[in-house]
Structures are given as structure tokens and as C-alpha cells.
Design a protein around this motif. Structure first.
Motif, mmCIF file in Angstrom:
data_model
loop_
_atom_site.group_PDB
_atom_site.id
_atom_site.type_symbol
_atom_site.label_atom_id
_atom_site.label_comp_id
_atom_site.label_asym_id
_atom_site.label_seq_id
_atom_site.Cartn_x
_atom_site.Cartn_y
_atom_site.Cartn_z
ATOM 1 N N GLY A 128 0.800 -1.220 0.000
ATOM 2 C CA GLY A 128 0.000 0.000 0.000
ATOM 3 C C GLY A 128 0.829 1.265 0.000
ATOM 4 O O GLY A 128 0.404 2.293 0.535
ATOM 5 N N ILE A 129 2.018 1.200 -0.607
ATOM 6 C CA ILE A 129 2.869 2.389 -0.706
ATOM 7 C C ILE A 129 3.348 2.515 -2.155
ATOM 8 O O ILE A 129 3.058 1.656 -2.998
ATOM 9 N N SER A 130 4.110 3.571 -2.459
ATOM 10 C CA SER A 130 4.586 3.787 -3.834
ATOM 11 C C SER A 130 5.827 2.934 -4.112
ATOM 12 O O SER A 130 6.537 2.517 -3.182
ATOM 13 N N GLN A 131 6.077 2.728 -5.413
ATOM 14 C CA GLN A 131 7.267 1.969 -5.804
ATOM 15 C C GLN A 131 8.554 2.678 -5.359
ATOM 16 O O GLN A 131 9.485 2.026 -4.868
ATOM 17 N N PRO A 132 8.640 4.006 -5.508
ATOM 18 C CA PRO A 132 9.842 4.686 -5.016
ATOM 19 C C PRO A 132 10.046 4.509 -3.505
ATOM 20 O O PRO A 132 11.184 4.439 -3.036
ATOM 21 N N ALA A 133 8.940 4.419 -2.767
ATOM 22 C CA ALA A 133 9.062 4.229 -1.319
ATOM 23 C C ALA A 133 9.666 2.862 -1.002
ATOM 24 O O ALA A 133 10.495 2.723 -0.094
ATOM 25 N N VAL A 134 9.251 1.825 -1.771
ATOM 26 C CA VAL A 134 9.831 0.495 -1.586
ATOM 27 C C VAL A 134 11.319 0.526 -1.913
ATOM 28 O O VAL A 134 12.150 -0.030 -1.177
ATOM 29 N N SER A 135 11.669 1.177 -3.018
ATOM 30 C CA SER A 135 13.069 1.274 -3.420
ATOM 31 C C SER A 135 13.900 1.967 -2.347
ATOM 32 O O SER A 135 15.018 1.539 -2.025
ATOM 33 N N ARG A 136 13.332 3.025 -1.768
ATOM 34 C CA ARG A 136 14.065 3.756 -0.726
ATOM 35 C C ARG A 136 14.243 2.903 0.532
ATOM 36 O O ARG A 136 15.305 2.914 1.168
ATOM 37 N N LEU A 137 13.209 2.153 0.915
ATOM 38 C CA LEU A 137 13.311 1.284 2.089
ATOM 39 C C LEU A 137 14.417 0.249 1.917
ATOM 40 O O LEU A 137 15.208 -0.005 2.827
ATOM 41 N N LEU A 138 14.484 -0.348 0.704
ATOM 42 C CA LEU A 138 15.500 -1.370 0.453
ATOM 43 C C LEU A 138 16.896 -0.759 0.384
ATOM 44 O O LEU A 138 17.874 -1.365 0.834
ATOM 45 N N SER A 139 16.982 0.435 -0.177
ATOM 46 C CA SER A 139 18.271 1.112 -0.249
ATOM 47 C C SER A 139 18.787 1.422 1.148
ATOM 48 O O SER A 139 19.967 1.200 1.459
ATOM 49 N N ASP A 140 17.899 1.927 1.995
ATOM 50 C CA ASP A 140 18.295 2.233 3.377
ATOM 51 C C ASP A 140 18.682 0.964 4.129
ATOM 52 O O ASP A 140 19.653 0.953 4.904
ATOM 53 N N LEU A 141 17.915 -0.118 3.912
ATOM 54 C CA LEU A 141 18.211 -1.379 4.596
ATOM 55 C C LEU A 141 19.563 -1.927 4.143
ATOM 56 O O LEU A 141 20.356 -2.417 4.964
ATOM 57 N N SER A 142 19.837 -1.836 2.839
ATOM 58 C CA SER A 142 21.114 -2.309 2.316
ATOM 59 C C SER A 142 22.274 -1.545 2.936
ATOM 60 O O SER A 142 23.320 -2.126 3.278
ATOM 61 N N ALA A 143 22.064 -0.255 3.112
ATOM 62 C CA ALA A 143 23.102 0.560 3.743
ATOM 63 C C ALA A 143 23.291 0.174 5.205
ATOM 64 O O ALA A 143 24.413 0.172 5.723
ATOM 65 N N GLU A 144 22.183 -0.164 5.876
ATOM 66 C CA GLU A 144 22.261 -0.553 7.291
ATOM 67 C C GLU A 144 23.031 -1.856 7.461
ATOM 68 O O GLU A 144 23.898 -1.981 8.334
ATOM 69 N N VAL A 145 22.699 -2.867 6.632
ATOM 70 C CA VAL A 145 23.313 -4.188 6.818
ATOM 71 C C VAL A 145 24.678 -4.293 6.152
ATOM 72 O O VAL A 145 25.468 -5.190 6.471
ATOM 73 N N GLY A 146 24.949 -3.417 5.171
ATOM 74 C CA GLY A 146 26.266 -3.397 4.572
ATOM 75 C C GLY A 146 26.473 -4.327 3.407
ATOM 76 O O GLY A 146 27.625 -4.625 3.049
ATOM 77 N N PHE A 147 25.399 -4.803 2.782
ATOM 78 C CA PHE A 147 25.559 -5.652 1.594
ATOM 79 C C PHE A 147 24.330 -5.508 0.696
ATOM 80 O O PHE A 147 23.279 -5.015 1.125
ATOM 81 N N GLN A 148 24.507 -5.921 -0.552
ATOM 82 C CA GLN A 148 23.426 -5.846 -1.530
ATOM 83 C C GLN A 148 22.355 -6.882 -1.199
ATOM 84 O O GLN A 148 22.651 -7.997 -0.773
ATOM 85 N N LEU A 149 21.096 -6.512 -1.439
ATOM 86 C CA LEU A 149 19.981 -7.390 -1.075
ATOM 87 C C LEU A 149 19.429 -8.168 -2.269
ATOM 88 O O LEU A 149 18.934 -9.296 -2.086
ATOM 89 N N PHE A 150 19.480 -7.591 -3.480
ATOM 90 C CA PHE A 150 18.863 -8.237 -4.641
ATOM 91 C C PHE A 150 19.761 -8.166 -5.872
ATOM 92 O O PHE A 150 20.526 -7.213 -6.052
ATOM 93 N N ASP A 151 19.642 -9.182 -6.704
ATOM 94 C CA ASP A 151 20.198 -9.178 -8.057
ATOM 95 C C ASP A 151 19.026 -9.208 -9.027
ATOM 96 O O ASP A 151 17.962 -9.757 -8.706
ATOM 97 N N ARG A 152 19.214 -8.629 -10.207
ATOM 98 C CA ARG A 152 18.159 -8.684 -11.225
ATOM 99 C C ARG A 152 18.508 -9.770 -12.249
ATOM 100 O O ARG A 152 19.565 -9.757 -12.851
ATOM 101 N N GLN A 153 17.598 -10.714 -12.394
ATOM 102 C CA GLN A 153 17.795 -11.824 -13.323
ATOM 103 C C GLN A 153 16.555 -11.983 -14.191
ATOM 104 O O GLN A 153 15.479 -12.314 -13.682
ATOM 105 N N GLY A 154 16.710 -11.730 -15.493
ATOM 106 C CA GLY A 154 15.591 -11.881 -16.415
ATOM 107 C C GLY A 154 14.394 -11.037 -16.062
ATOM 108 O O GLY A 154 13.248 -11.490 -16.154
ATOM 109 N N GLY A 155 14.634 -9.812 -15.616
ATOM 110 C CA GLY A 155 13.541 -8.905 -15.276
ATOM 111 C C GLY A 155 12.926 -9.159 -13.915
ATOM 112 O O GLY A 155 11.942 -8.502 -13.546
ATOM 113 N N ARG A 156 13.493 -10.061 -13.149
ATOM 114 C CA ARG A 156 12.949 -10.377 -11.819
ATOM 115 C C ARG A 156 14.033 -10.148 -10.777
ATOM 116 O O ARG A 156 15.213 -10.465 -10.991
ATOM 117 N N LEU A 157 13.648 -9.567 -9.633
ATOM 118 C CA LEU A 157 14.573 -9.358 -8.534
ATOM 119 C C LEU A 157 14.670 -10.637 -7.701
ATOM 120 O O LEU A 157 13.652 -11.173 -7.257
#
Length: 300
Positions: free
Chosen positions: A30-59
């Protein structure tokens, strides 16, 4: 690395891992796509590693993110459980109730009230502990029980109490000649053997005063702490007794009858709870229902 992760970040990670899409995750959250992207970006910065890879158009979650996901699932499920329990508590549908009571109540009036109370509250459990008044007071003062049903209560600064005056009646076995009278007086009992409560109880002292005022000496045969014990003895022909109408009513189907006793000597019943412990909604609701159950027997 900071460990102050936010719940919304964990929800975003879990949802994107499940759907493989930020757009779909945003719809579910129930939020915007940019909001999801920002949450994941912040989380990645917190934990110190990348969370997703893109494979064939799917995360797809990285190996490190996959390692976190089982714990994240458990956290989110636990939070859902806490939310559900909280709703049940607000609806008075869950909780644990600890009740201390006089022994007679544990086998007479209380079980019926408790059965009806629990029938509408499948998430509620209860402990019922019968004992003498002195012990009940000790438990309530020590905040070991949520509420108590007792008598002979003289007040205590750590206890909130409500006193209810219950009508007293003379109980007799079916067929007894005194049943022809609309009420029973001390004079009527001059030749009868009497079963009564302990001599050091307030109820006995008040009752004895009425006998003395009428010039009648009690013909004592048995001294019993509990009114239910007096009922059993009357049924067996040991003698007659003057007890709370509340207890007498429970024996009507067993061959015991009763008549009002005059002059009126009410039995003082007290509903008590710890005054310094904030009561749960379940406790207050139970006390209200128990209080209501006593109204048909109250002395005017």
C-alpha cells in the motif's frame, strides 16, 4: 553497522523477495514503488551488503539476503501474532484470570459463572484457588491474584473492595414442620439443633446477638466454616442452619428448602482486588459479571 532496522524495511525485503517485483510489492504494502526502493536502499546501507540481483527482469535475493529471510519471516509472524492477541485482549477474548475464593464458592456458585464467562472467550484461561479469608487477603495484598471472593473483610490500604450484603435464610430438610411458617425466628429454633459458622466469625456474632436479644440460647450441634458443609449436614438430618441464601439456592434440587430468617442478619461478602496493580479488562469484566450474579440475593 547499525542494528536499528525498521519494521517497514523488513516488510519490504520480505515482500520483494516473495514477488520478485518492487511494483507488485508496493501494491501489496500500500505504498509507492519509489518508497519500496528507498526502504531497500536504506536497509542495504544498514546491513552493509546488496539485497537483490536482477535476473531476467525479476529481482532475486542475494545469498546474504536469503540467509536473513527465515529470521525475518519469524519476526513478522510474531508481530502478526502479537497484533492478533492485542485485538483479542481489547475485545476481552484473551488473557489469564487468577481468582482466589472461599472454598464453598469453588464448588457452588463460582463454577456456573465461570463456565458462562469462558464460553464467550475462547482465548481466556483461569486459575481458581480456594482458601480461608486470611490467606485470600494475603494473596491479594501480595498481588498474586487478580481478584478474590471472601468474607470477614475489615479493609486494607492495599486492597480495593466492594461489600455485598446477601440475605440469610434458615435451611430445613423437605417435610420439616417449620416450613409451614413464612419466616423463621430465634424463638422458632429454641428446640432445634443448630449448625453454624465458626464462633469467631462476624456472621456468627451478629446471629448470636439476635438469639440473645430474643432470650433464646443456641442449641449448637456442629460448628462448620463453610455454608456448603452446613447444607450437606442439614440434608443428612443433623440439624438446621442459618446461612447465605446464595448457598441455600444451590441445594434446592437436592431436598433442601429454606425460609427467610428474621430479624435480618445479612452475610457480608466482599469482592477484592489489589489496589496498586492496574486490573486487566478481563478482570474488571469478570468482577462485573460476578457482581451481577449476586443481585437476586442481595439484602434490601
Amino acid at each position: 553497522m547499525s542494528t536499528r532496522l525498521r519494521l517497514r524495511q523488513l516488510e519490504a525485503l520480505d515482500c520483494v523477495a516473495e514477488t520478485g517485483s518492487m511494483t507488485r510489492a508496493a501494491e501489496l504494502l500500500g505504498i509507492s514503488q519509489p518508497a519500496v526502493s528507498r526502504l531497500l536502499s536504506d536497509l542495504s546501507a544498514e546491513v552493509g551488503f546488496q539485497l537483490f540481483d536482477r535476473q531476467g527482469g525479476r529481482l532475486t535475493p542475494t545469498q546474504e539476503a536469503r540467509f536473513l529471510l527465515p529470521d525475518i519471516h519469524r519476526v513478522l509472524e510474531m508481530l502478526d501474532h502479537i497484533g492478533e492477541v492485542s485485538r483479542h485482549l481489547n475485545d476481552r477474548k484473551a488473557g489469564h484470570l487468577r481468582i482466589a475464593c472461599l472454598p464453598g464458592f469453588a464448588t457452588s456458585h463460582l463454577p456456573g459463572i465461570m463456565a458462562r464467562f469462558l464460553a464467550d472467550r475462547p482465548g481466556v484461561t483461569a486459575t481458581i484457588e480456594p482458601d480461608r479469608p486470611e490467606r485470600i487477603l494475603e494473596w491479594i495484598v501480595g498481588e498474586q491474584y487478580d481478584c478474590g471472593i471472601t468474607d470477614s473483610f475489615d479493609g486494607h490500604p492495599a486492597v480495593d473492595s466492594k461489600t455485598i450484603l446477601i440475605r440469610s435464610v434458615c435451611i430445613l430438610p423437605t417435610g420439616h414442620p417449620l416450613l409451614a411458617k413464612p419466616r423463621i425466628t430465634p424463638e422458632n429454633l429454641a428446640e432445634e439443633r443448630l449448625i453454624h459458622t465458626r464462633r469467631d466469625s462476624a456472621f456468627f456474632r451478629e446471629l448470636n446477638e439476635q438469639f440473645l436479644a430474643a432470650g433464646v440460647e443456641m442449641n449448637s450441634i456442629v460448628e462448620a466454616r463453610q455454608f456448603t458443609a452446613a447444607c450437606e449436614l442439614v440434608l443428612r438430618g443433623v440439624g438446621l442452619s442459618i446461612i447465605s441464601e446464595l448457598d441455600a439456592a444451590g441445594y434446592g434440587a437436592r431436598g433442601l428448602e429454606f425460609r427467610p430468617f428474621a430479624p435480618a442478619v445479612p452475610h457480608r461478602l466482599a469482592l477484592v482486588r489489589p489496589i496498586h496493580k492496574h486490573p486487566s479488562m478481563i478482570t474488571l469484566e469478570f468482577m462485573d459479571e460476578f457482581r451481577d450474579s449476586l443481585r437476586p440475593f442481595e439484602a434490601c
